[in-house]
Design an enzyme around this catalytic site. Structure first.
Site, short mmCIF file in Angstrom:
data_model
loop_
_atom_site.label_atom_id
_atom_site.label_comp_id
_atom_site.label_asym_id
_atom_site.label_seq_id
_atom_site.Cartn_x
_atom_site.Cartn_y
_atom_site.Cartn_z
N GLY A 121 -49.61 11.36 37.77
CA GLY A 121 -50.98 11.83 37.65
C GLY A 121 -51.28 12.63 36.41
CE1 TYR A 174 -0.40 8.17 -7.23
CE2 TYR A 174 -2.48 8.25 -8.43
CZ TYR A 174 -1.71 7.77 -7.38
OH TYR A 174 -2.27 6.89 -6.49
CG LEU A 198 -1.73 -1.27 1.50
CD1 LEU A 198 -2.55 -1.11 2.77
CD2 LEU A 198 -2.63 -1.60 0.31
#
Length: 372
Positions: free
Chosen positions: A285, A107, A53
């Site tokens: 209540g 690249y 990688l």
């Protein structure tokens, strides 16, 4: 099995390493830029699998593409040749290349050259190679302003910083890092052989503008309480990514609270087509409700206290009563055409979770006062 990860401190490497550590039956060795070649040779001892990688995608100088991508691959190939020459077993190598390898930019040329070095190694019988030409990978732990535009957008929007979208219509192919890691882990169970140029998916085709707008809506949803459809596909993966970039001080956010003598009512989450979630409290209540709906439906779940639900059909007068409590989880549904209320019949404060099948619309509330 022993697995070697080159570029283990990088975005994909960190995610893969974490998943491998969770398996418990894999020994993981790592190698990163800056370590001497001898460290790589030591890491490869007894390794059955290499995830290559390591690489560079945004250097200061174009020449670094060659040293970072081709050079790192040549170092790996040299170490594997040396290992094979010394009688070591043939190793499986998975290389994270790029779809840019098809293009004539610096690249892309460097990634294609690195691929060729590995294919030459395979032809020599020193390794089995699988090449993955990956699109834009995104997910948690990517570096903003380096790995991907998604990381930059998420980081900035999570901090209320501006984002710069040069061309909203620019096409973008995305791969979530979790899907990539799932595919990488599956390769541990099968022999790569001579496979190359394998495609990993699912891959999402979208535009830069669509991604930016969606991430902005994620941020806005913390104020409007309206969530996107984040349960599947690209939206799910993008939302997970956005949340991963929140700074710790923004892990929590306040939601509106409406109080009166009966208790409080708090809306938590609204959806585009599946209603909204809220909760309310009631003092001993206290009775809430006393109304009916024509089409709206609700689900109530008492999570603390004692409750009495009462129902009356608005035309026939038929009645029904349900008692439930936080110690006995029961979902109680309101039914169109039946007026209903809920009374706290216990001695402590009652807390009730509420889901309505539609987001409240003040112009069309579909709520009609009618005592039970």
């Amino acid at each position: 099995m022993k697995v070697v990860i080159t570029g283990a401190r990088g975005f994909i490497g960190r995610n893969l390493q974490q998943h491998l550590l969770e398996r418990g039956n894999v020994e993981v060795a790592t190698y990163d830029r800056g370590q001497p070649p001898a460290e790589l040779a030591r890491a490869l001892v007894d390794a059955g699998f290499v995830f290559h990688l390591a690489g560079v995608n945004r250097p200061r100088e174009a020449s670094e593409f060659t040293t970072g991508n081709v050079g790192s691959t040549e170092a790996l190939c040299a170490a594997l040749r040396q290992r094979r020459a010394a009688g070591g077993e043939k190793t499986c190598v998975v290389y994270a290349s790029s779809i840019q390898a098809e293009r004539a930019n610096p690249y892309g040329r460097s990634k294609r050259a690195a691929e060729q070095r590995l294919l030459d190694l395979q032809a020599e019988g020193a390794a089995d190679v699988r090449i993955l030409r990956l699109p834009n990978v995104f997910g948690k732990w990517a570096r903003p302003n380096y790995n991907s535009a998604v990381a930059t957008f998420c980081y900035n929007v999570a901090r209320d910083l501006p984002i710069d979208v040069h061309d909203p219509a620019a096409e973008l192919t995305l791969l979530h890092v979790d899907d990539l890691v799932t595919a990488l882990l599956a390769m541990l169970e099968s022999h790569p052989g001579d496979e190359a140029d394998a495609e990993v998916g699912p891959q999402y085709r979208t535009t830069v503008g669509e991604v930016a707008e969606l991430i902005r809506r994620f941020r806005h949803g913390r104020e409007s309480l309206l969530t996107e459809r984040v349960g599947a596909g690209l939206v799910r993966a993008l939302y997970s990514t956005f949340v991963s970039y929140l700074p710790p001080e923004r892990f929590g956010y306040e939601v509106p609270q409406h109080g009166d003598p009966r208790g409080v009512f708090v809306e938590m989450l609204k959806t585009a087509d599946s209603g909204q979630f809220s909760f309310f409290t009631a003092h001993p209540g206290v009775t809430r409700g006393g109304h009916y709906h024509h089409s709206k439906t609700e689900k109530f779940l008492v999570i603390r206290g004692e409750a009495r639900f009462r129902f009356r059909h608005v035309q026939s007068g038929e009645r029904h009563e349900i008692r439930t409590s936080g110690t006995r989880p029961v979902v109680v549904e309101t039914v169109p055409g039946w007026t209903h209320d809920i009374t706290n019949v216990g001695e402590d404060e009652m807390i009730v979770l509420l889901w309505a099948n539609e987001v409240f619309d003040r112009s069309r509330p579909d709520t009609y006062a009618c005592p039970v």
